[in-house]
Design a protein around this motif. Structure first.
Motif, PDB file in Angstrom:
ATOM      1  N   GLY A 221      27.425  47.763  35.136  1.00 19.33           N
ATOM      2  CA  GLY A 221      26.868  49.046  34.735  1.00 19.33           C
ATOM      3  C   GLY A 221      27.587  50.265  35.272  1.00 19.33           C
ATOM      4  N   ALA A 222      28.746  50.093  35.860  1.00 21.41           N
ATOM      5  CA  ALA A 222      29.493  51.240  36.388  1.00 21.41           C
ATOM      6  C   ALA A 222      29.884  52.180  35.250  1.00 21.41           C
ATOM      7  N   LYS A 223      29.831  53.483  35.550  1.00 21.93           N
ATOM      8  CA  LYS A 223      30.161  54.489  34.540  1.00 21.93           C
ATOM      9  C   LYS A 223      31.350  55.355  34.948  1.00 21.93           C
ATOM     10  N   GLU A 224      31.551  55.530  36.253  1.00 21.53           N
ATOM     11  CA  GLU A 224      32.644  56.379  36.734  1.00 21.53           C
ATOM     12  C   GLU A 224      33.644  55.536  37.513  1.00 21.53           C
ATOM     13  N   PHE A 225      34.878  55.593  37.082  1.00 17.60           N
ATOM     14  CA  PHE A 225      35.949  54.859  37.749  1.00 17.60           C
ATOM     15  C   PHE A 225      36.827  55.862  38.488  1.00 17.60           C
ATOM     16  N   ARG A 226      36.904  55.701  39.797  1.00 17.91           N
ATOM     17  CA  ARG A 226      37.556  56.719  40.624  1.00 17.91           C
ATOM     18  C   ARG A 226      38.943  56.349  41.098  1.00 17.91           C
ATOM     19  N   ARG A 227      39.128  55.109  41.470  1.00 15.35           N
ATOM     20  CA  ARG A 227      40.406  54.723  42.078  1.00 15.35           C
ATOM     21  C   ARG A 227      40.573  53.216  41.930  1.00 15.35           C
ATOM     22  N   LEU A 228      41.819  52.774  41.864  1.00 11.58           N
ATOM     23  CA  LEU A 228      42.101  51.342  41.752  1.00 11.58           C
ATOM     24  C   LEU A 228      43.244  50.989  42.690  1.00 11.58           C
ATOM     25  N   SER A 229      43.110  49.867  43.367  1.00 12.48           N
ATOM     26  CA  SER A 229      44.202  49.331  44.180  1.00 12.48           C
ATOM     27  C   SER A 229      44.516  47.936  43.678  1.00 12.48           C
TER      28      SER A 229
ATOM     29  N   ILE B  29      43.156  50.538  31.943  1.00 13.58           N
ATOM     30  CA  ILE B  29      42.967  51.554  32.982  1.00 13.58           C
ATOM     31  C   ILE B  29      42.805  52.926  32.332  1.00 13.58           C
ATOM     32  N   ALA B  30      43.641  53.234  31.347  1.00 14.99           N
ATOM     33  CA  ALA B  30      43.590  54.540  30.674  1.00 14.99           C
ATOM     34  C   ALA B  30      42.261  54.760  29.947  1.00 14.99           C
ATOM     35  N   GLU B  31      41.615  53.676  29.548  1.00 12.42           N
ATOM     36  CA  GLU B  31      40.330  53.773  28.851  1.00 12.42           C
ATOM     37  C   GLU B  31      39.225  54.264  29.783  1.00 12.42           C
TER      38      GLU B  31
ATOM     39  N   GLU C  90      37.082  51.414  42.736  1.00 13.55           N
ATOM     40  CA  GLU C  90      36.001  52.202  43.322  1.00 13.55           C
ATOM     41  C   GLU C  90      35.292  52.915  42.189  1.00 13.55           C
ATOM     42  N   THR C  91      33.964  52.710  42.102  1.00 11.69           N
ATOM     43  CA  THR C  91      33.173  53.285  41.005  1.00 11.69           C
ATOM     44  C   THR C  91      31.926  53.974  41.555  1.00 11.69           C
ATOM     45  N   ASP C  92      31.138  54.537  40.639  1.00 13.56           N
ATOM     46  CA  ASP C  92      29.871  55.157  41.023  1.00 13.56           C
ATOM     47  C   ASP C  92      28.882  54.140  41.564  1.00 13.56           C
ATOM     48  N   LEU C  93      29.084  52.866  41.300  1.00 13.94           N
ATOM     49  CA  LEU C  93      28.193  51.815  41.801  1.00 13.94           C
ATOM     50  C   LEU C  93      28.807  51.060  42.967  1.00 13.94           C
ATOM     51  N   GLY C  94      29.893  51.550  43.501  1.00 13.69           N
ATOM     52  CA  GLY C  94      30.544  50.885  44.617  1.00 13.69           C
ATOM     53  C   GLY C  94      31.847  50.241  44.194  1.00 13.69           C
ATOM     54  N   VAL C  95      32.288  49.292  45.001  1.00 21.95           N
ATOM     55  CA  VAL C  95      33.592  48.662  44.771  1.00 21.95           C
ATOM     56  C   VAL C  95      33.402  47.306  44.089  1.00 21.95           C
ATOM     57  N   PHE C  96      34.239  47.058  43.100  1.00 21.10           N
ATOM     58  CA  PHE C  96      34.274  45.758  42.420  1.00 21.10           C
ATOM     59  C   PHE C  96      35.687  45.205  42.547  1.00 21.10           C
ATOM     60  N   VAL C  97      35.767  43.889  42.718  1.00 20.36           N
ATOM     61  CA  VAL C  97      37.080  43.286  42.905  1.00 20.36           C
ATOM     62  C   VAL C  97      37.375  42.318  41.769  1.00 20.36           C
ATOM     63  N   GLY C  98      38.636  41.990  41.637  1.00 26.14           N
ATOM     64  CA  GLY C  98      39.068  41.027  40.639  1.00 26.14           C
ATOM     65  C   GLY C  98      40.313  40.307  41.105  1.00 26.14           C
ATOM     66  N   CYS C  99      40.586  39.188  40.461  1.00 26.25           N
ATOM     67  CA  CYS C  99      41.810  38.439  40.715  1.00 26.25           C
ATOM     68  C   CYS C  99      42.332  37.939  39.373  1.00 26.25           C
ATOM     69  N   ASN C 100      43.569  37.485  39.361  1.00 24.30           N
ATOM     70  CA  ASN C 100      44.074  36.918  38.114  1.00 24.30           C
ATOM     71  C   ASN C 100      43.446  35.550  37.895  1.00 24.30           C
ATOM     72  N   VAL C 101      43.140  35.272  36.631  1.00 31.63           N
ATOM     73  CA  VAL C 101      42.530  33.995  36.244  1.00 31.63           C
ATOM     74  C   VAL C 101      43.387  33.414  35.119  1.00 31.63           C
ATOM     75  N   GLU C 102      44.096  32.339  35.428  1.00 31.04           N
ATOM     76  CA  GLU C 102      44.998  31.736  34.447  1.00 31.04           C
ATOM     77  C   GLU C 102      44.300  30.632  33.663  1.00 31.04           C
ATOM     78  N   ASN C 103      44.987  30.190  32.620  1.00 30.03           N
ATOM     79  CA  ASN C 103      44.449  29.127  31.770  1.00 30.03           C
ATOM     80  C   ASN C 103      45.615  28.290  31.254  1.00 30.03           C
ATOM     81  N   ALA C 104      45.360  27.011  30.989  1.00 31.65           N
ATOM     82  CA  ALA C 104      46.405  26.149  30.443  1.00 31.65           C
ATOM     83  C   ALA C 104      46.941  26.709  29.129  1.00 31.65           C
ATOM     84  N   SER C 105      46.088  27.397  28.384  1.00 31.48           N
ATOM     85  CA  SER C 105      46.528  28.137  27.213  1.00 31.48           C
ATOM     86  C   SER C 105      46.922  29.523  27.708  1.00 31.48           C
ATOM     87  N   TYR C 106      48.209  29.713  27.991  1.00 29.69           N
ATOM     88  CA  TYR C 106      48.666  30.885  28.742  1.00 29.69           C
ATOM     89  C   TYR C 106      48.186  32.228  28.214  1.00 29.69           C
TER      90      TYR C 106
END
Ligand SMILES: [Zn+2]
Length: 127
Positions: A63-71, A96-98, A29-45
């Motif tokens: 362009g998000a600047k404020e990170f509020r929460r992560l699930s 995350i700490a960054e 959850e950010t100042d620009l709304g919610v962004f999602v992600g998933c794991n993306v693997e590669n043959a080169s681990y």
């Protein structure tokens, strides 16, 4: 379950994980709304990317600047699996700490809620 966690679970269904078959989803959850992600693997681990970082990097790219929460949710983790197997890895904790305040809440499906400071005490930071 929080709405953000539901979005993380939904994103995990899109994971590209033919090697581990371990689907993970994340939502930030950010100042620009919610962004999602998933794991993306590669043959080169070593090139695999976790769901948490995919979500955070997508938000940065938009362009998000404020990170509020992560699930985050490990869809294929057994319900009775140890909490440790559902937690963000060390690389993700550093990222995350960054971007999140030390008291921001990180919700881990099946493991609980943690602050950034709890996940990575004495984080390496330059700012
Ligand atoms: Zn990770």
């Amino acid at each position: 379950m929080s709405e953000l966690l539901q979005k993380a679970r939904d994103a995990g269904k899109n994971a590209y994980c033919p090697y581990s078959n371990f689907h993970v989803g994340a939502a930030v959850e950010t100042d620009l709304g919610v962004f999602v992600g998933c794991n993306v693997e590669n043959a080169s681990y070593g090139l695999c990317n976790c769901a948490e970082r995919t979500a955070i990097f997508s938000a940065i790219a938009a362009g998000a600047k404020e990170f509020r929460r992560l699930s985050v949710s490990c869809l294929d983790a057994a319900e009775n699996a140890a909490s440790n197997s559902k937690m963000p890895c060390g690389a993700c904790r550093q990222v995350i700490a960054e971007f999140f305040a030390q008291d921001s809440v990180i919700e881990v499906d099946g493991a609980g809620e943690f602050t950034v400071a709890q996940l990575l005490p004495m984080a390496f930071l330059l700012n």
